[in-house]
Every structure is written in C-alpha cells, then in structure tokens.
Design an enzyme around this catalytic site. Sequence first.
Site, PDB file in Angstrom:
ATOM      1  CE1 TYR A 130      -3.144  -2.908   0.116  1.00 11.63           C
ATOM      2  CE2 TYR A 130      -3.068  -2.881   2.506  1.00 11.63           C
ATOM      3  CZ  TYR A 130      -3.500  -3.444   1.312  1.00 11.63           C
ATOM      4  OH  TYR A 130      -4.299  -4.554   1.353  1.00 11.63           O
ATOM      5  CG  HIS A 170      -0.851  -8.400  -0.212  1.00 12.73           C
ATOM      6  ND1 HIS A 170      -0.468  -7.100  -0.027  1.00 12.73           N
ATOM      7  CD2 HIS A 170      -2.130  -8.343  -0.649  1.00 12.73           C
ATOM      8  CE1 HIS A 170      -1.458  -6.292  -0.357  1.00 12.73           C
ATOM      9  NE2 HIS A 170      -2.477  -7.028  -0.754  1.00 12.73           N
TER      10      HIS A 170
END
Length: 321
Positions: free
Chosen positions: A56, A122
């Site tokens: 992110y 992820h």
Amino acid sequence: MEHRTLGRTGLSVSIVGYGASPLGNEFGTTDPAEGVRAVRRAIDLGINYFDVSPYYGRTLAETRLGEALEGVRQQVILATKAGRYDRGYPEGFDFSAARIARSVDESLRRLRTDYVDVYQLHDIEYAHREQIVGEALPAMHRLVEQGKVRYVGITSYALHLLADVAAQAEVDTILSYCRYDLADTSLQRVLAPLARERGIGLINASPLHMRLLTARGAPDWHPAPRRVREATARAAALCARRGVDLADLAMQFALANPDVATTLVGMSKVRHVERNVAAAGVAPDPALLAEVRALMAPVADVAWQEGLPENHEPDAVPKGD
Ligand code: NAD
C-alpha cells in the site's frame, strides 16, 4: 464496539477493522496529519484491528501507520503482509522464502514494533499454489517460531484458491476482498463453511467494494465490470432519493455477517471512522435493503479475473468488461 473471535487464534477483534491502504494514498492523496487523527479516533472508538501491507503506497501506508501507532501499538492487533510489493506482474511479487524473511524485518522497522499479530501472504492468486503451500507458508510458520509473528494468514480475491490452500495447509486466517458486500456475497458460500469447520478466522475486506458502494463511486483503476459499476451507481442514486448514504447501508449489511470476525474498511479520515463505527450494531432498513439487493441482483456475484489464469475464479470476466 462489538467483538468477535478470530477463529482459533482466540483474538477478540472489533467487528469494524481499520484498513490502512488509504494511508498509502491508494485512493488519492491523503493528509498525513488527518491520517494520524483517523487512527487515533478509531482506537478511541473501540477499533482494535489494523490491517496494512508493504504494497500500500509502496511502503508509505506501513510507515504512516507505524507513526500513528507510536505509543499505542500494544492496544491493537496489527496485521500486515508479504509477497506483494508493486502493481505489475511478475515484478511486483515475490513469494520466495528469502524475500519473506527479509520482508518481515522491513515491515517491523516501518511499523515500529518487534512483532506482528497476523502475517499474511498478500494476493496469492499471483503465485503458483505449489509455491504458496511448499515454500511461502513454511517460511511464514518459521517466523512464528522466531517470535516475529503470532499467526499466519492468506489473502486473495480468488475464493476457490483460498479454500483449496486452506484445505491443504495450515493457516490461522483467511482474508478476501470485495466478496461479501451488497455487490457480491460469494464468501458466504465458498469460505464460510470451511472456516467454521476448521476454526479459521475470516476477515472480510473492502465492504464498500473499493468505494463502488459509496455516493462518490469508483476510482479510475477499479477492476469491476462496467455493468457492476453502473448498477452500484443506480443503487447510490436510489439511496440518495431515500435520504440514505449507500456507504452506511453497505457497512450495516457487511457487519451483520456473524461468520466474519472483522470487516476491514479503508479509512484515512476521521469522519469516515466515525461514520463506519456508527454503522456497527445498526440493522439495515429491511425495505431499502430489499430494494437495493433487487437492483443489484442481475449483477450479483460477478467476479473479475485476478491473478494467474490458473487461479481465476470460475466464470470470472475480464477486468472492467
Ligand atoms: P473499501 O471498500 O473499504 O473502500 C475504501 C474507500 O472508501 C476509501 O476511498 C475510503 O476513503 C472510502 N470510505 C471509507 N468509509 C467511507 C464512508 N463511510 N463513506 C464514503 N466513503 C468511505 O476498500 P479498501 O480500502 O480496498 O479495503 C479495506 C481494507 O481491506 C484495505 O484498506 C486493506 O487494509 C484491506 N484489503 C486487503 C486486501 C488484500 O489483502 N488482498 C485487498 C483489499 C483490501
């Protein structure tokens, strides 16, 4: 704030979880000082679960969350991830054992802590499942033995892949995104029975379908097929005519699912934190909910293609199609 137990981890997590991707400017530029205030307000209002990733904002979200949690880290359950670092494939991904071992130390530094509560692979749809099961998950479990992480999880858009991996390997948590909300409820069918049976904690991310289920609508990069985007815009207009914010209805709907331990909503603003916390424990207006569900029915559970072709959901359609 209501709490639920995160599977066999036994962790008691707030049903509203803090999604920190907006702190990394994933939805547009955000004010760092307001981000710190949003995190602090969330803790004051009883949110105890925080989710982030080095991906992110290409590490920005972890750095900002680490700053915001300075002095209060022990009050929260902190989740981050490994394996995804950038947008493009294959250059943005690395699920090798060596990278995971390095990645955790980098994340701990940015998050200003010496352990992570939940450490997750992820977006595993961007890896071959043999690597996930044979290399990446064993590397994650070694970090548990080293005391750097407490529990191990997997995250993905691809529900069938998550279910397959969780049936073959040991995981404490499963996170999926955009799969339990007003546009798509497939999580309930594909993951909930398995999670219940195996004591796996279920985490539902993106209850606003990555901003589709808000009055403002989708960011440019949104992968949902056009007909889904059009239906959600009609749902937002319908709610507006009734004096209701679609985001409130969407949060109330997602939070009511007892199979989900925590619902991660992305936030970088105090007003969104307050609004989303207020949705907890409020039942959605049944008549309006029925109208919105009927409006969304023709596009319900339409999945887009994400990750390697071998991992696509059955019947998934091309992104943006
Ligand atoms: P989301 O559906 O939570 O939407 C977030 C967007 O909605 C942001 O632009 C935010 O500013 C806005 N918003 C939040 N509350 C609002 C409100 N009340 N009214 C209007 N707008 C509002 O999508 P998300 O952020 O992608 O998902 C939530 C979190 O889940 C992420 O931050 C991340 O932590 C996690 N996540 C994980 C994965 C993964 O691991 N693969 C994938 C997606 C999301």
